[in-house]
Each structure stands twice: as structure tokens, then as C-alpha cells.
Motif scaffolding. Structure first.
Motif, PDB file in Angstrom:
ATOM      1  N   ALA A  72       0.833  -1.205   0.000  1.00 37.19           N
ATOM      2  CA  ALA A  72       0.000   0.000   0.000  1.00 37.19           C
ATOM      3  C   ALA A  72       0.867   1.253   0.000  1.00 37.19           C
ATOM      4  O   ALA A  72       0.587   2.225  -0.713  1.00 37.19           O
ATOM      5  CB  ALA A  72      -0.925   0.002   1.213  1.00 37.19           C
ATOM      6  N   PHE A  73       1.940   1.243   0.783  1.00 37.54           N
ATOM      7  CA  PHE A  73       2.842   2.393   0.808  1.00 37.54           C
ATOM      8  C   PHE A  73       3.458   2.614  -0.564  1.00 37.54           C
ATOM      9  O   PHE A  73       3.499   3.741  -1.067  1.00 37.54           O
ATOM     10  CB  PHE A  73       3.947   2.197   1.852  1.00 37.54           C
ATOM     11  N   TRP A  74       3.961   1.528  -1.181  1.00 38.73           N
ATOM     12  CA  TRP A  74       4.640   1.690  -2.461  1.00 38.73           C
ATOM     13  C   TRP A  74       3.674   2.176  -3.539  1.00 38.73           C
ATOM     14  O   TRP A  74       4.052   2.970  -4.401  1.00 38.73           O
ATOM     15  CB  TRP A  74       5.315   0.391  -2.879  1.00 38.73           C
ATOM     16  N   ALA A  75       2.443   1.729  -3.469  1.00 43.95           N
ATOM     17  CA  ALA A  75       1.439   2.184  -4.437  1.00 43.95           C
ATOM     18  C   ALA A  75       1.061   3.641  -4.192  1.00 43.95           C
ATOM     19  O   ALA A  75       1.181   4.488  -5.092  1.00 43.95           O
ATOM     20  CB  ALA A  75       0.205   1.295  -4.358  1.00 43.95           C
ATOM     21  N   GLU A  76       0.622   3.956  -2.964  1.00 45.29           N
ATOM     22  CA  GLU A  76       0.046   5.271  -2.692  1.00 45.29           C
ATOM     23  C   GLU A  76       1.078   6.379  -2.560  1.00 45.29           C
ATOM     24  O   GLU A  76       0.847   7.507  -3.008  1.00 45.29           O
ATOM     25  CB  GLU A  76      -0.798   5.196  -1.414  1.00 45.29           C
ATOM     26  N   ARG A  77       2.219   6.068  -1.933  1.00 46.64           N
ATOM     27  CA  ARG A  77       3.205   7.120  -1.632  1.00 46.64           C
ATOM     28  C   ARG A  77       4.300   7.230  -2.687  1.00 46.64           C
ATOM     29  O   ARG A  77       5.067   8.180  -2.678  1.00 46.64           O
ATOM     30  CB  ARG A  77       3.860   6.856  -0.278  1.00 46.64           C
ATOM     31  N   ARG A  78       4.371   6.261  -3.591  1.00 47.21           N
ATOM     32  CA  ARG A  78       5.419   6.302  -4.592  1.00 47.21           C
ATOM     33  C   ARG A  78       4.834   6.232  -6.011  1.00 47.21           C
ATOM     34  O   ARG A  78       4.785   7.232  -6.703  1.00 47.21           O
ATOM     35  CB  ARG A  78       6.434   5.153  -4.351  1.00 47.21           C
ATOM     36  N   LEU A  79       4.356   5.095  -6.457  1.00 49.31           N
ATOM     37  CA  LEU A  79       3.944   4.972  -7.853  1.00 49.31           C
ATOM     38  C   LEU A  79       2.778   5.891  -8.204  1.00 49.31           C
ATOM     39  O   LEU A  79       2.669   6.358  -9.343  1.00 49.31           O
ATOM     40  CB  LEU A  79       3.579   3.520  -8.176  1.00 49.31           C
ATOM     41  N   LEU A  80       1.898   6.175  -7.248  1.00 52.49           N
ATOM     42  CA  LEU A  80       0.741   7.029  -7.498  1.00 52.49           C
ATOM     43  C   LEU A  80       0.861   8.366  -6.773  1.00 52.49           C
ATOM     44  O   LEU A  80      -0.134   9.016  -6.465  1.00 52.49           O
ATOM     45  CB  LEU A  80      -0.550   6.317  -7.071  1.00 52.49           C
ATOM     46  N   ALA A  81       2.092   8.796  -6.523  1.00 57.13           N
ATOM     47  CA  ALA A  81       2.297  10.030  -5.760  1.00 57.13           C
ATOM     48  C   ALA A  81       1.773  11.260  -6.498  1.00 57.13           C
ATOM     49  O   ALA A  81       1.249  12.193  -5.886  1.00 57.13           O
ATOM     50  CB  ALA A  81       3.779  10.220  -5.455  1.00 57.13           C
ATOM     51  N   TRP A  82       1.918  11.316  -7.813  1.00 57.45           N
ATOM     52  CA  TRP A  82       1.457  12.466  -8.597  1.00 57.45           C
ATOM     53  C   TRP A  82       1.112  12.023 -10.026  1.00 57.45           C
ATOM     54  O   TRP A  82       1.766  12.433 -10.995  1.00 57.45           O
ATOM     55  CB  TRP A  82       2.489  13.604  -8.645  1.00 57.45           C
ATOM     56  N   PRO A  83       0.049  11.208 -10.185  1.00 53.84           N
ATOM     57  CA  PRO A  83      -0.323  10.726 -11.527  1.00 53.84           C
ATOM     58  C   PRO A  83      -0.678  11.854 -12.482  1.00 53.84           C
ATOM     59  O   PRO A  83      -0.491  11.731 -13.701  1.00 53.84           O
ATOM     60  CB  PRO A  83      -1.525   9.819 -11.253  1.00 53.84           C
ATOM     61  N   GLN A  84      -1.182  12.972 -11.955  1.00 49.35           N
ATOM     62  CA  GLN A  84      -1.566  14.099 -12.817  1.00 49.35           C
ATOM     63  C   GLN A  84      -0.371  14.735 -13.504  1.00 49.35           C
ATOM     64  O   GLN A  84      -0.526  15.438 -14.519  1.00 49.35           O
ATOM     65  CB  GLN A  84      -2.329  15.154 -11.996  1.00 49.35           C
ATOM     66  N   ALA A  85       0.836  14.484 -12.987  1.00 52.71           N
ATOM     67  CA  ALA A  85       2.044  15.078 -13.571  1.00 52.71           C
ATOM     68  C   ALA A  85       2.701  14.171 -14.603  1.00 52.71           C
ATOM     69  O   ALA A  85       3.736  14.532 -15.166  1.00 52.71           O
ATOM     70  CB  ALA A  85       3.040  15.408 -12.457  1.00 52.71           C
ATOM     71  N   LEU A  86       2.108  13.005 -14.851  1.00 54.17           N
ATOM     72  CA  LEU A  86       2.693  12.029 -15.764  1.00 54.17           C
ATOM     73  C   LEU A  86       1.859  11.922 -17.046  1.00 54.17           C
ATOM     74  O   LEU A  86       0.675  12.275 -17.055  1.00 54.17           O
ATOM     75  CB  LEU A  86       2.752  10.657 -15.088  1.00 54.17           C
ATOM     76  N   ARG A 145      -0.657  10.489 -19.574  1.00 55.85           N
ATOM     77  CA  ARG A 145      -1.880   9.780 -19.191  1.00 55.85           C
ATOM     78  C   ARG A 145      -1.760   8.273 -19.346  1.00 55.85           C
ATOM     79  O   ARG A 145      -2.235   7.517 -18.493  1.00 55.85           O
ATOM     80  CB  ARG A 145      -3.063  10.306 -20.016  1.00 55.85           C
ATOM     81  N   ASP A 146      -1.112   7.817 -20.425  1.00 57.68           N
ATOM     82  CA  ASP A 146      -1.008   6.366 -20.619  1.00 57.68           C
ATOM     83  C   ASP A 146      -0.109   5.733 -19.563  1.00 57.68           C
ATOM     84  O   ASP A 146      -0.390   4.626 -19.079  1.00 57.68           O
ATOM     85  CB  ASP A 146      -0.498   6.050 -22.025  1.00 57.68           C
ATOM     86  N   ILE A 147       0.963   6.435 -19.158  1.00 57.81           N
ATOM     87  CA  ILE A 147       1.834   5.926 -18.091  1.00 57.81           C
ATOM     88  C   ILE A 147       1.058   5.863 -16.784  1.00 57.81           C
ATOM     89  O   ILE A 147       1.140   4.876 -16.039  1.00 57.81           O
ATOM     90  CB  ILE A 147       3.073   6.831 -17.937  1.00 57.81           C
ATOM     91  N   ALA A 148       0.301   6.910 -16.487  1.00 56.06           N
ATOM     92  CA  ALA A 148      -0.478   6.935 -15.247  1.00 56.06           C
ATOM     93  C   ALA A 148      -1.464   5.777 -15.193  1.00 56.06           C
ATOM     94  O   ALA A 148      -1.640   5.143 -14.140  1.00 56.06           O
ATOM     95  CB  ALA A 148      -1.210   8.274 -15.116  1.00 56.06           C
ATOM     96  N   LEU A 180       7.943  -0.949 -16.640  1.00 60.25           N
ATOM     97  CA  LEU A 180       6.546  -1.415 -16.701  1.00 60.25           C
ATOM     98  C   LEU A 180       6.434  -2.679 -17.534  1.00 60.25           C
ATOM     99  O   LEU A 180       5.686  -3.608 -17.169  1.00 60.25           O
ATOM    100  CB  LEU A 180       5.670  -0.314 -17.301  1.00 60.25           C
ATOM    101  N   SER A 181       7.165  -2.754 -18.606  1.00 61.80           N
ATOM    102  CA  SER A 181       7.120  -3.961 -19.448  1.00 61.80           C
ATOM    103  C   SER A 181       7.659  -5.177 -18.708  1.00 61.80           C
ATOM    104  O   SER A 181       7.141  -6.294 -18.868  1.00 61.80           O
ATOM    105  CB  SER A 181       7.914  -3.730 -20.733  1.00 61.80           C
ATOM    106  N   GLN A 182       8.705  -4.968 -17.904  1.00 59.55           N
ATOM    107  CA  GLN A 182       9.294  -6.092 -17.163  1.00 59.55           C
ATOM    108  C   GLN A 182       8.291  -6.700 -16.183  1.00 59.55           C
ATOM    109  O   GLN A 182       8.356  -7.904 -15.899  1.00 59.55           O
ATOM    110  CB  GLN A 182      10.532  -5.635 -16.411  1.00 59.55           C
ATOM    111  N   VAL A 183       7.379  -5.881 -15.661  1.00 60.23           N
ATOM    112  CA  VAL A 183       6.379  -6.417 -14.723  1.00 60.23           C
ATOM    113  C   VAL A 183       5.026  -6.607 -15.410  1.00 60.23           C
ATOM    114  O   VAL A 183       4.007  -6.760 -14.750  1.00 60.23           O
ATOM    115  CB  VAL A 183       6.238  -5.504 -13.477  1.00 60.23           C
ATOM    116  N   LYS A 184       5.059  -6.581 -16.760  1.00 60.86           N
ATOM    117  CA  LYS A 184       3.864  -6.839 -17.565  1.00 60.86           C
ATOM    118  C   LYS A 184       2.727  -5.883 -17.201  1.00 60.86           C
ATOM    119  O   LYS A 184       1.567  -6.289 -17.052  1.00 60.86           O
ATOM    120  CB  LYS A 184       3.422  -8.296 -17.431  1.00 60.86           C
ATOM    121  N   ALA A 185       3.081  -4.619 -17.069  1.00 61.65           N
ATOM    122  CA  ALA A 185       2.070  -3.585 -16.748  1.00 61.65           C
ATOM    123  C   ALA A 185       1.847  -2.684 -17.962  1.00 61.65           C
ATOM    124  O   ALA A 185       2.724  -2.497 -18.770  1.00 61.65           O
ATOM    125  CB  ALA A 185       2.518  -2.765 -15.557  1.00 61.65           C
TER     126      ALA A 185
END
Length: 266
Positions: A132-146, A148-151, A261-266
């Protein structure tokens, strides 16, 4: 350039000379020589008080770091360490230092205060669940700044993290920005500089350290073995610094993000 009058007031003696040093992209660093001949390093920036607390936390673990001499406002005065070229004994010392750092653990994932790399916020509010920390505080820290397809790809990956990451790894004290430029090799070994500390999975620091190369001989022997499955987690942990680089330095780092992202099939 650091204000000589303010430094003189802070340190109790005049500053005889100021010499710019190579620093990061987000702060100014210089060497000062005091009237008594003492050489010190001064860093200026809005978050130097937080950095001083991080350096102190690192030093308490026994891991080498520049000593904090004084801090006031946007000024941080540190011990001056004499830098050498990387050498095998230094890499071995870095492995031992990082092992000591990671042996110091907290009670949750995160840090007592937020931090930032320039405009890239680093939210650190503690959580008890690591995915949850890695998702909320890191990967999704600022999706609006990325882009759109990456977000969107990050949002999809975040839902899978409970199946990909350990839920409760030891909350190790992390350097948080451990690339080779933030390792200062000395005649006595290696010191950690420019931290962005928080508590998390120790593999995060290792992923960052391997992002732009790999540690020299001796490092792996003194640091020790990683937990089984680390190879599968590395791309997930590399995503964070890749995203920071994309945010700060632009589309030249998009390929790095997409590769992770490709390495983790995302």
C-alpha cells in the motif's frame, strides 16, 4: 552562493574563502574555509533542515555520513570529507555501511515528514502495509504530472502489488536516493550523502544503486545476500526513480519507465 555574513554569525568566525562544488541539480553546494583554516561544506535549499535530520539518523546507525556542524534556515553546514576515486576497499565499505543502515528499522513504512526532489513531492505519511505504501506514496504520488497512458499503467500495476511485493518486510532505514553520485568515496571507505530517508524494503536502495550501473567488487560480499525473488521485484522498485527522472528531466526518461513497466507486464 552562500551568504558569508550569515555563515560567520552561525559559525562564530569569519569565512575566508568560498569555492563552488559540484552538487546536485536541485541545490547549491560550496566549500568554505574559515579564518582558522577549517574547511567545511555548505548546502543551501528549502529542505536542508530535513536533510540534517536524515544525516543525523544515518550517522546513528554507524553508517558513515558527513557530520552536521550547524543548520539554520536554508543553510546546512557539514563536515568536509576528502573525496577519492572509487576503489575496491571503498565498495566493500559501502556494502558494510548499507548493511548497518538497513539493520536499523522503524515501526512503519514512511518517515515523520514529507520530502521532495524539487517539484516532485515525496509523500511519506507512515503506513503499516508495504504494498500500500509503495502504491500510494510512490507509484501514485502524482499521476496528474505524468503522461496519461503511463499513469493508467501505474494504476493497473498498483492493484497487483499485494501479489508482487512482501506485505511486511523489515522497515529498514533507507537512504532513499542511493545512486553512485550520492556515495562519496574517501581514503577510509565510503560515506552516504544527499539522503531522502524513509523506512521501507531494503531492496529499494539496492535497486536504485544498480539503476545507472552496478556496485564495484567487494560490495556484494559485505552487504550479503538478498531475499529470494529479488530479481522479480527490482523493476517495481526501479520504477520510482525512473518516474522521478521523467518528472524532473522530461521525455528522455520515458523509455526507462516503459522498460520497467514492461518487465512487470504492466
Amino acid at each position: 552562493m552562500a551568504d558569508r555574513a550569515r555563515l560567520a554569525d552561525l559559525l562564530g568566525q569569519p569565512v575566508a574563502a568560498v569555492t563552488p562544488l559540484h552538487g546536485g541539480d536541485l541545490s547549491e553546494v560550496c566549500e568554505i574555509c574559515l579564518a582558522d583554516g577549517t574547511a567545511l561544506v555548505v548546502k543551501t535549499g528549502p529542505l536542508v533542515a530535513a536533510e540534517a535530520r536524515m544525516l543525523t539518523a544515518i550517522a546513528r546507525t554507524g553508517a558513515p555520513a558527513p557530520g552536521v556542524i550547524a543548520q539554520s534556515g536554508d543553510l546546512l553546514v557539514m563536515e568536509r570529507l576528502v573525496e577519492t576515486r572509487p576503489h575496491p576497499a571503498g565498495w566493500a565499505a559501502l556494502g558494510a555501511a548499507l548493511k548497518a543502515l538497513h539493520a536499523s528499522t522503524g515501526t512503519a513504512y514512511g518517515w515523520a515528514e514529507d520530502y521532495a526532489f524539487g517539484p516532485a513531492a515525496i509523500p511519506n505519511a507512515p503506513l503499516q502495509n508495504w504494498p500500500a505504501f509503495w502504491a500510494e506514496r510512490r507509484l501514485l504520488a502524482w499521476p496528474q504530472a505524468l503522461p496519461r497512458d503511463i499513469a493508467r499503467r501505474l494504476e493497473a500495476l498498483a492493484t497487483r502489488l499485494p501479489d508482487l511485493l512482501p506485505h511486511h518486510p523489515a522497515p529498514a532505514l533507507l537512504h532513499g536516493d542511493l545512486w553512485t553520485g550520492n556515495v562519496l568515496f574517501t581514503a577510509n571507505g565510503a560515506a552516504l550523502i544527499d539522503p531522502a530517508c524513509y523506512h521501507g524494503d531494503a531492496e529499494v536502495d539496492l535497486a536504485m544503486l544498480h539503476l545507472f550501473g552496478k556496485p564495484g567488487p567487494g560490495f556484494a560480499d559485505t552487504y550479503g545476500a538478498l531475499a529470494p525473488g529479488w530479481q522479480d521485484r527490482r523493476a517495481i522498485y526501479t520504477l520510482w526513480p525512473a518516474l522521478v527522472h521523467l518528472r524532473l528531466f522530461g521525455s528522455g526518461y520515458r523509455g526507462m519507465v516503459e522498460n520497467c513497466l514492461s518487465q512487470v507486464k504492466a
